[in-house]
Design an enzyme around this catalytic site. Structure first.
Site, mmCIF file in Angstrom:
data_model
loop_
_atom_site.group_PDB
_atom_site.id
_atom_site.type_symbol
_atom_site.label_atom_id
_atom_site.label_comp_id
_atom_site.label_asym_id
_atom_site.label_seq_id
_atom_site.Cartn_x
_atom_site.Cartn_y
_atom_site.Cartn_z
ATOM 1 N N GLU A 5 39.291 48.304 40.284
ATOM 2 C CA GLU A 5 40.637 47.587 39.917
ATOM 3 C C GLU A 5 41.618 48.689 40.474
ATOM 4 O O GLU A 5 41.646 49.858 40.740
ATOM 5 C CB GLU A 5 40.597 47.858 38.327
ATOM 6 C CG GLU A 5 39.745 46.874 37.813
ATOM 7 C CD GLU A 5 39.593 47.011 36.188
ATOM 8 O OE1 GLU A 5 40.331 47.916 35.765
ATOM 9 O OE2 GLU A 5 38.751 46.417 35.632
ATOM 10 N N ASP A 15 30.971 45.593 39.557
ATOM 11 C CA ASP A 15 31.988 46.529 39.185
ATOM 12 C C ASP A 15 31.638 47.882 39.329
ATOM 13 O O ASP A 15 30.560 48.429 38.975
ATOM 14 C CB ASP A 15 32.575 46.409 38.066
ATOM 15 C CG ASP A 15 33.580 45.231 37.622
ATOM 16 O OD1 ASP A 15 34.242 45.218 38.590
ATOM 17 O OD2 ASP A 15 33.591 44.457 36.661
ATOM 18 N N GLU A 17 43.700 38.763 37.368
ATOM 19 C CA GLU A 17 43.397 38.478 35.819
ATOM 20 C C GLU A 17 44.773 38.401 35.108
ATOM 21 O O GLU A 17 45.574 39.032 35.133
ATOM 22 C CB GLU A 17 42.665 39.501 35.489
ATOM 23 C CG GLU A 17 42.290 39.441 33.880
ATOM 24 C CD GLU A 17 41.202 40.116 33.345
ATOM 25 O OE1 GLU A 17 40.586 40.984 34.361
ATOM 26 O OE2 GLU A 17 40.960 40.199 32.271
ATOM 27 N N LYS A 36 33.237 45.926 43.440
ATOM 28 C CA LYS A 36 34.576 45.504 43.030
ATOM 29 C C LYS A 36 35.456 46.728 42.325
ATOM 30 O O LYS A 36 34.550 47.477 41.610
ATOM 31 C CB LYS A 36 34.491 44.248 42.019
ATOM 32 C CG LYS A 36 36.094 43.987 41.526
ATOM 33 C CD LYS A 36 35.879 42.615 40.580
ATOM 34 C CE LYS A 36 35.746 42.479 39.434
ATOM 35 N NZ LYS A 36 36.519 43.346 38.450
ATOM 36 N N ASP A 44 31.808 45.197 34.377
ATOM 37 C CA ASP A 44 31.757 46.081 33.475
ATOM 38 C C ASP A 44 32.203 45.440 32.110
ATOM 39 O O ASP A 44 32.093 46.446 31.205
ATOM 40 C CB ASP A 44 32.828 47.430 33.928
ATOM 41 C CG ASP A 44 34.137 47.009 34.124
ATOM 42 O OD1 ASP A 44 34.582 45.741 33.693
ATOM 43 O OD2 ASP A 44 35.029 48.034 34.285
#
Ligand code: KIV
Length: 271
Positions: free
Chosen positions: A122, A90, A189, A120, A51
């Protein structure tokens, strides 16, 4: 000896094998056919349709504005170029948080309309239901912990995460849970290298770092950063492998000069 060359098509199984055999995994972002074709042919293991397209392709300040339709458009262009790489996409902000049915619907749209190989998301424990539901539909899920840019307004800064004990402990716990929920890999990250190494050593799933040091199972960078296209962003974790900004700038200026002087096109360049 490297087993990368033996892999005809990267799958979740080959990633586990690479980790087991202590061979590092390379991952880069791409958002369009032409760039994806180059990096796939060069041998990158995973292409992430991140993204971060919201930043580098559309010029937004954050990753929040990109829509599901937009990421599907980017992903379907990338997938047409990928012969060997696994393509992970994402799920954008707002299409999975707090509603596992919405999450499954978003993941199915990505897989069906783009032909991607996985998604993916988060977050940790708080997105458990979404991960489980997507996984139970047979869709591979990659996790993402540490600095999670979709939460930028909660964090307030893009600084290193999990420096404090409580946040580090939560990250370790979340990483363990993501593996239990069935994630096939995890992006960490911008966290301390020591913590990332500890997580990578304690889990079976491959850990892909960005700003997380060398003790993890692979690395990911945003292509525009590592190629030096984006010159406004240079945190210390980015290694610039090219200076495409300078090369493109020089080429375009030369072209403008030739057009203005009338030296382009010449005799051989016309019919
Ligand atoms: O969107 C993205 O490019 C990412 C990477 C930074 C891991 O999530």
């Amino acid at each position: 000896m490297s087993i990368h060359n033996e892999i005809k098509r990267v799958t979740t199984q080959s990633l586990y094998k690479l980790k087991k055999e202590n061979q590092k995994i390379s991952m880069l972002t791409a958002y369009d056919f032409s760039m994806a074709k180059i990096i796939d042919a060069a041998g990158v293991d995973i292409i992430l349709v991140g993204d971060s397209a919201s930043n580098v392709m559309s010029g937004h300040e954050t990753t929040l504005p990109i829509t599901l339709d937009q990421i599907i458009y980017h992903a379907s262009s990338v997938i047409r170029a990928a012969q060997r790489s696994m393509v992970v996409v994402d799920i954008p902000f707002g299409y999975y948080q707090g509603d596992s049915k919405l999450a499954l619907n978003s993941a199915i749209r990505i897989m069906k309309e783009s032909g991607a190989h996985g998604v993916k998301m988060e977050g940790g424990e708080e997105i458990k239901d979404s991960i489980l539901r997507i996984n139970s539909a047979g869709i591979p899920v990659m996790g993402h912990l540490g600095l999670t840019p979709q939460s930028i307004y909660k964090f307030g800064t893009y600084n290193v995460r999990a420096k404090e004990k409580a946040e580090a402990e939560k990250l370790e716990r979340d990483a363990q849970l993501l593996q239990e929920y069935g994630c096939f890999a995890l992006v960490l990250e911008k966290i301390p290298a020591k913590l990332a190494t500890k997580v990578a050593k304690s889990l079976l799933m491959p850990i892909i770092g960005i700003g997380a040091g060398s003790g993890v199972d692979g690395q990911v960078l945003v292509m525009h950063d590592m190629l030096g296209i984006n010159i406004d962003f240079s945190p210390r974790f980015i290694r610039k492998y090219a200076n495409l900004h300078e090369i493109i700038d020089g080429a375009v200026k030369e072209y403008i000069k030739d057009v203005r002087s009338g030296s382009f096109p010449n005799e051989e360049e016309q019919y």
